[in-house]
Design a protein around this motif. Structure first.
Motif, PDB file in Angstrom:
ATOM      1  N   LEU A 109       0.826  -1.206   0.000  1.00  0.00           N
ATOM      2  CA  LEU A 109       0.000   0.000   0.000  1.00  0.00           C
ATOM      3  C   LEU A 109       0.864   1.262   0.000  1.00  0.00           C
ATOM      4  O   LEU A 109       0.548   2.246  -0.692  1.00  0.00           O
ATOM      5  CB  LEU A 109      -0.933   0.007   1.212  1.00  0.00           C
ATOM      6  CG  LEU A 109      -1.990  -1.098   1.285  1.00  0.00           C
ATOM      7  CD1 LEU A 109      -2.896  -0.868   2.494  1.00  0.00           C
ATOM      8  CD2 LEU A 109      -2.808  -1.170   0.007  1.00  0.00           C
ATOM      9  N   CYS A 405      -2.731   1.535   5.981  1.00  0.00           N
ATOM     10  CA  CYS A 405      -4.094   1.285   5.508  1.00  0.00           C
ATOM     11  C   CYS A 405      -4.920   2.575   5.499  1.00  0.00           C
ATOM     12  O   CYS A 405      -5.707   2.824   4.571  1.00  0.00           O
ATOM     13  CB  CYS A 405      -4.775   0.238   6.392  1.00  0.00           C
ATOM     14  SG  CYS A 405      -4.128  -1.431   6.187  1.00  0.00           S
ATOM     15  N   TYR A 408      -3.670   4.873   2.547  1.00  0.00           N
ATOM     16  CA  TYR A 408      -4.109   4.385   1.239  1.00  0.00           C
ATOM     17  C   TYR A 408      -5.606   4.614   1.049  1.00  0.00           C
ATOM     18  O   TYR A 408      -6.049   5.063  -0.023  1.00  0.00           O
ATOM     19  CB  TYR A 408      -3.786   2.893   1.115  1.00  0.00           C
ATOM     20  CG  TYR A 408      -4.192   2.297  -0.218  1.00  0.00           C
ATOM     21  CD1 TYR A 408      -3.337   2.355  -1.313  1.00  0.00           C
ATOM     22  CD2 TYR A 408      -5.439   1.690  -0.382  1.00  0.00           C
ATOM     23  CE1 TYR A 408      -3.708   1.823  -2.540  1.00  0.00           C
ATOM     24  CE2 TYR A 408      -5.821   1.159  -1.600  1.00  0.00           C
ATOM     25  CZ  TYR A 408      -4.954   1.226  -2.677  1.00  0.00           C
ATOM     26  OH  TYR A 408      -5.334   0.707  -3.888  1.00  0.00           O
ATOM     27  N   ASN A 424      -9.401  -3.079   4.301  1.00  0.00           N
ATOM     28  CA  ASN A 424      -8.615  -2.072   5.011  1.00  0.00           C
ATOM     29  C   ASN A 424      -9.268  -1.666   6.324  1.00  0.00           C
ATOM     30  O   ASN A 424      -8.587  -1.485   7.345  1.00  0.00           O
ATOM     31  CB  ASN A 424      -8.409  -0.840   4.127  1.00  0.00           C
ATOM     32  CG  ASN A 424      -7.411  -1.081   3.009  1.00  0.00           C
ATOM     33  OD1 ASN A 424      -6.811  -2.147   2.927  1.00  0.00           O
ATOM     34  ND2 ASN A 424      -7.245  -0.111   2.138  1.00  0.00           N
TER      35      ASN A 424
END
Length: 456
Positions: A109, A405, A408, A424
């Motif tokens: 990511l 996470c 992203y 996520n």
């Protein structure tokens, strides 16, 4: 000329500013350095970016990237892996492997975020791209907290292993109420103190390489002990100790805590599109090493396994002596490397009018003061597993799992698919819950250990 260095493991980063005249614009170069003075392991030039014309040289091959990434990931956490497995049960090894897989995904990511914004060169830049100044401030704070906790953990490890080496020796200074191991630790830290004044990149790189060699040497001695020492290897390991999972999860995730260095790795690659593949290979290799270390140490020493596996090894073996000394020398090679991010931040904050000599003295003095504060804290709180578990649950969980996470998801919000969004969110929720429980349990254990020590 202004120069600062950022290093983690064997990755260094520097900024050099050159002014060609009073009326000419200042040019800024950023240099990513791996294993040397802007050279890779084969002496090739790595990555140079100029603000004026953005000339790029990124010659780190796939193999070099894998070796550098794996070398950065492997660190202090390997000492506590057998202790974590013994206390969590052999089924907790699935959690260790799971964290390896999760961190591989979050590294992927980060690579996507870097590809999306080519101007992002550091971990904190990704935080800024996602959440603005608050994101940059939060990530920077967590990085510096991690650096400080790592320094404390290294110093505790130094003290514990010196105590094991010189268990039969007795040193005492009348006006200092310190034990033999504490006196030796103070001496070792004072010996390492001048390394914080070093600004030569090749010297810092040499220290980094020595640290990686020591780490691999420790693993080799445990393997040797398991195979050739004749030590019992039929120790039973519980299937699962569920009540210990929150605390040992911090130890497990700490082992994979290097994500804030990955932007430097990405920028040094000849072909950044292979970053995800390099991450998969690197994390797979490191996870295999950690899992092997966990089972060997836990099976060899069983319930008697210490928070650092080197403290459990049979003292009469030459391999044990090598492991202990390697563990002692490792922190002494790490102080300059771990302090470098703070030095970089300091250099950026200082006015450009300050002379090179004054800058050098101020940087060295602050570094020395920081290390002495670390030394005092390590002597006051000498509980390796609790400090490492706290750092893992509170900081590593955020830097390696939650933040990537979140970054992203925010950056790709308009493009992210529903299944990946759900994934996520689940990972972030898992990280927050497990990190919170781990932080509480590690903090409680730390306080209880301090109370017992004070009562003695």
């Amino acid at each position: 000329m202004k120069e600062t260095i950022l290093s983690n493991g064997n990755v260094k980063q520097g900024f050099v500013q050159n002014s060609t005249g009073h009326n000419q614009r200042t040019k800024t170069e950023e240099v990513i350095v791996i294993n040397g003075d802007n050279k890779d392991v084969n002496g090739k030039d790595l990555h140079v970016l100029e603000d004026d014309n953005r000339q790029v040289k990124a010659n780190s091959s796939f193999l070099h990237t894998v070796l550098n990434m794996a070398g950065i990931i492997i660190g202090l956490g390997q000492l506590s892996i057998p202790y974590a497995l013994q206390n969590g049960g052999w089924a907790s090894a699935f959690l260790l492997v799971g964290f390896g897989m999760l961190c591989t995904y979050t590294a992927h990511l980060l690579g996507k975020c870097l590809k999306r914004n080519e101007n992002a060169r550091h971990y904190s830049d990704i935080g800024y791209h996602a959440f603005g100044n608050k994101g940059r401030t939060l990530t920077s704070t967590f990085i510096y907290l991690m650096v400080f906790m790592a320094l404390v953990s290294y110093t505790i490890s130094l003290c514990d292993n010196l105590n094991r080496i010189f268990a039969e020796k007795h040193l005492q200074i009348p006006w200092l109420h310190l034990s033999t191991s504490q006196l030796l630790t103070v001496s070792a830290v004072l010996i390492a103190l001048p390394s914080l004044w070093v600004r030569d990149l090749s010297t810092v790189s040499l220290l980094s390489t020595a640290g990686i060699f020591m780490t691999l040497l420790i693993f080799s001695t445990v393997v040797y002990t398991a195979i050739f020492s004749g030590a019992k290897s039929n120790r039973g390991i519980a299937v699962l100790r569920l009540h210990n999972i929150p605390a040992i999860s911090g130890l497990y995730v700490y082992c994979f805590n290097s994500h804030f260095v990955f932007p430097n790795i990405y920028k040094s690659m000849k072909d950044p599109s292979k970053f995800t593949k390099a991450s998969i290979v690197s994390f797979a290799l490191v996870t295999i090493l950690y899992t092997s270390m966990a089972f060997m140490g836990a099976k060899l020493f069983g319930p008697e396994v210490k928070s650092q596996v080197t403290l459990s090894m049979p003292k009469h073996l030459i391999a044990t002596k090598i492991a202990l000394w390697a563990t002692v020398l490792t922190p002494m090679t790490k102080y300059a490397i771990q302090f470098a991010p703070v030095a970089m931040k300091l250099d950026h904050k200082l006015p450009s009018t300050i002379s090179y000599r004054a800058r050098f003295l101020l940087r060295g003095a602050i570094g020395s003061l920081l290390l002495l504060c670390v030394l005092v804290l390590a002597l006051l709180v000498p509980f390796f597993q609790h400090v490492l578990g706290l750092a893992g649950s509170l900081i590593s969980m955020s830097l390696s799992i939650i933040f990537p996470c979140s970054f992203y998801t925010k950056i790709f919000w308009s493009q992210i698919s529903k299944p990946q969004l759900v994934l996520n969110v689940v990972i972030i929720t898992f990280g927050v819950i497990l990190g919170a429980f781990g932080t509480v349990q590690s903090s409680k254990s730390l306080v209880q250990s301090l109370e017992r020590r004070h009562a003695q």
